[in-house]
Design an enzyme around this catalytic site. Structure first.
Site, PDB file in Angstrom:
ATOM      1  N   LYS A  43      78.709  30.134 -67.778  1.00  0.00           N
ATOM      2  CA  LYS A  43      77.538  29.379 -67.376  1.00  0.00           C
ATOM      3  C   LYS A  43      77.126  29.692 -65.947  1.00  0.00           C
ATOM      4  O   LYS A  43      75.980  29.483 -65.563  1.00  0.00           O
ATOM      5  CB  LYS A  43      77.847  27.871 -67.440  1.00  0.00           C
ATOM      6  N   GLY A  44      78.084  30.126 -65.125  1.00  0.00           N
ATOM      7  CA  GLY A  44      77.876  30.188 -63.680  1.00  0.00           C
ATOM      8  C   GLY A  44      76.654  30.964 -63.229  1.00  0.00           C
ATOM      9  O   GLY A  44      76.099  30.700 -62.166  1.00  0.00           O
ATOM     10  N   ASP A 100      77.942  35.975 -61.599  1.00  0.00           N
ATOM     11  CA  ASP A 100      77.854  35.185 -60.370  1.00  0.00           C
ATOM     12  C   ASP A 100      78.919  35.582 -59.346  1.00  0.00           C
ATOM     13  O   ASP A 100      78.628  35.774 -58.172  1.00  0.00           O
ATOM     14  CB  ASP A 100      77.969  33.678 -60.683  1.00  0.00           C
ATOM     15  N   ASP A 103      86.226  37.957 -59.418  1.00  0.00           N
ATOM     16  CA  ASP A 103      87.454  37.491 -58.795  1.00  0.00           C
ATOM     17  C   ASP A 103      88.558  38.492 -59.166  1.00  0.00           C
ATOM     18  O   ASP A 103      88.629  39.571 -58.589  1.00  0.00           O
ATOM     19  CB  ASP A 103      87.679  36.072 -59.331  1.00  0.00           C
ATOM     20  N   LYS A 131      84.967  38.764 -54.641  1.00  0.00           N
ATOM     21  CA  LYS A 131      86.190  38.415 -53.885  1.00  0.00           C
ATOM     22  C   LYS A 131      87.188  39.546 -54.058  1.00  0.00           C
ATOM     23  O   LYS A 131      88.111  39.451 -54.868  1.00  0.00           O
ATOM     24  CB  LYS A 131      86.821  37.172 -54.527  1.00  0.00           C
ATOM     25  N   ASP A 159      80.931  26.142 -60.519  1.00  0.00           N
ATOM     26  CA  ASP A 159      81.397  24.767 -60.743  1.00  0.00           C
ATOM     27  C   ASP A 159      82.856  24.575 -60.343  1.00  0.00           C
ATOM     28  O   ASP A 159      83.607  25.525 -60.139  1.00  0.00           O
ATOM     29  CB  ASP A 159      81.300  24.419 -62.228  1.00  0.00           C
ATOM     30  N   ARG A 165      77.393  22.534 -59.832  1.00  0.00           N
ATOM     31  CA  ARG A 165      76.554  23.706 -60.150  1.00  0.00           C
ATOM     32  C   ARG A 165      75.163  23.574 -59.550  1.00  0.00           C
ATOM     33  O   ARG A 165      74.468  24.553 -59.315  1.00  0.00           O
ATOM     34  CB  ARG A 165      76.406  23.873 -61.667  1.00  0.00           C
TER      35      ARG A 165
HETATM   36  P1  5GP Z   1      87.745  36.882 -63.045  1.00  0.00           P
HETATM   37  O1  5GP Z   1      87.915  37.195 -64.507  1.00  0.00           O
HETATM   38  O2  5GP Z   1      87.059  37.971 -62.268  1.00  0.00           O
HETATM   39  O3  5GP Z   1      89.031  36.453 -62.412  1.00  0.00           O
HETATM   40  O4  5GP Z   1      86.894  35.563 -62.975  1.00  0.00           O
HETATM   41  C1  5GP Z   1      85.546  35.583 -62.955  1.00  0.00           C
HETATM   42  C2  5GP Z   1      84.998  34.229 -63.272  1.00  0.00           C
HETATM   43  O5  5GP Z   1      85.840  33.199 -62.730  1.00  0.00           O
HETATM   44  C3  5GP Z   1      83.662  34.032 -62.605  1.00  0.00           C
HETATM   45  O6  5GP Z   1      82.623  34.471 -63.419  1.00  0.00           O
HETATM   46  C4  5GP Z   1      83.641  32.547 -62.393  1.00  0.00           C
HETATM   47  O7  5GP Z   1      83.202  31.941 -63.581  1.00  0.00           O
HETATM   48  C5  5GP Z   1      85.081  32.195 -62.148  1.00  0.00           C
HETATM   49  N1  5GP Z   1      85.380  32.146 -60.689  1.00  0.00           N
HETATM   50  C6  5GP Z   1      86.006  33.059 -59.940  1.00  0.00           C
HETATM   51  N2  5GP Z   1      86.086  32.679 -58.642  1.00  0.00           N
HETATM   52  C7  5GP Z   1      85.470  31.485 -58.584  1.00  0.00           C
HETATM   53  C8  5GP Z   1      85.189  30.562 -57.512  1.00  0.00           C
HETATM   54  O8  5GP Z   1      85.504  30.743 -56.335  1.00  0.00           O
HETATM   55  N3  5GP Z   1      84.521  29.437 -57.854  1.00  0.00           N
HETATM   56  C9  5GP Z   1      84.129  29.165 -59.128  1.00  0.00           C
HETATM   57  N4  5GP Z   1      83.487  28.040 -59.327  1.00  0.00           N
HETATM   58  N5  5GP Z   1      84.364  30.010 -60.158  1.00  0.00           N
HETATM   59  C10 5GP Z   1      85.024  31.147 -59.884  1.00  0.00           C
HETATM   60 MG    MG Z   2      80.868  33.891 -64.180  1.00  0.00          MG
END
Ligand code: 5GP
Ligand code: MG
Length: 175
Positions: A43-44, A100, A103, A131, A159, A165
């Protein structure tokens, strides 16, 4: 400062606006004659995506998928599920995935593998924020807005347990 307690603004709405302007200019240069499919990850991404597409003045189409890797709260479970799948055929389409925040890279890496098998004409990635210090799986981000520190961020679509959000700035949620 946000009016809500425990929140510190990291990226202001003015900085978000200029970041999205720059991304839109780069995407326009590369896609204005390609009728691309912008594929947002819910959703982000909903706030970023709606600001971005309103700055793209050329033919394009929009699709969403919804991934879930965070069971709840702040930590990724590492177990990526597609909660809402692709309804469009992407074969021979120029697909631009819009995210969005990146990570660990886990959710995106598995989505990109899935999309590649559907034989798009091209597949690129646009992320509002990154990040890099947390990355577990290397990823090439073709269009990146901002690099952010390893803090848990909320607002502008992001969120914590489905809240925040609606904040117009990206904020750090303090302990
Ligand atoms: P990844 O699979 O890259 O670890 O995670 C990506 C998803 O984790 C992003 O699309 C987001 O939905 C969530 N996410 C990662 N870091 C953050 C953060 O600092 N805040 C929030 N709210 N969501 C995050
Ligand atoms: Mg996302």
């Amino acid at each position: 400062m946000s009016s809500q307690a425990g929140l510190k603004v990291l990226v202001s709405r003015a900085e978000l606006k200029s970041t999205v302007d720059k991304l839109a200019a780069d995407i326009t240069r590369d896609y204005h004659d390609k009728n691309p499919l912008l594929l947002g990850i819910l959703k982000g991404v909903f706030v970023f995506m709606s600001d971005l597409v309103r700055r793209l003045d050329f033919p394009l189409e929009i699709e969403f998928v919804r991934l879930s890797s965070y069971s709840s709260g702040r930590e990724t479970s590492g177990n990526v599920k597609m909660v809402q799948g692709l309804e469009m055929d992407i074969k021979d389409r120029h697909v631009l995935v819009v995210e969005d925040i990146i990570d660990t890279g886990t959710s995106l890496a598995s989505l990109l593998d899935y999309l590649k098998k559907k034989k798009p004409a091209s597949l690129k990635l646009c992320a509002l924020t990154d990040k890099p210090s947390r990355r577990r799986i290397p990823l090439k981000i073709d269009y990146l807005g901002l690099t952010v520190p390893d803090k848990f961020l909320v607002g502008y679509g992001l969120d914590c347990d489905q809240k925040y959000r609606n904040l117009p700035d990206i904020c750090v949620l303090e302990e």
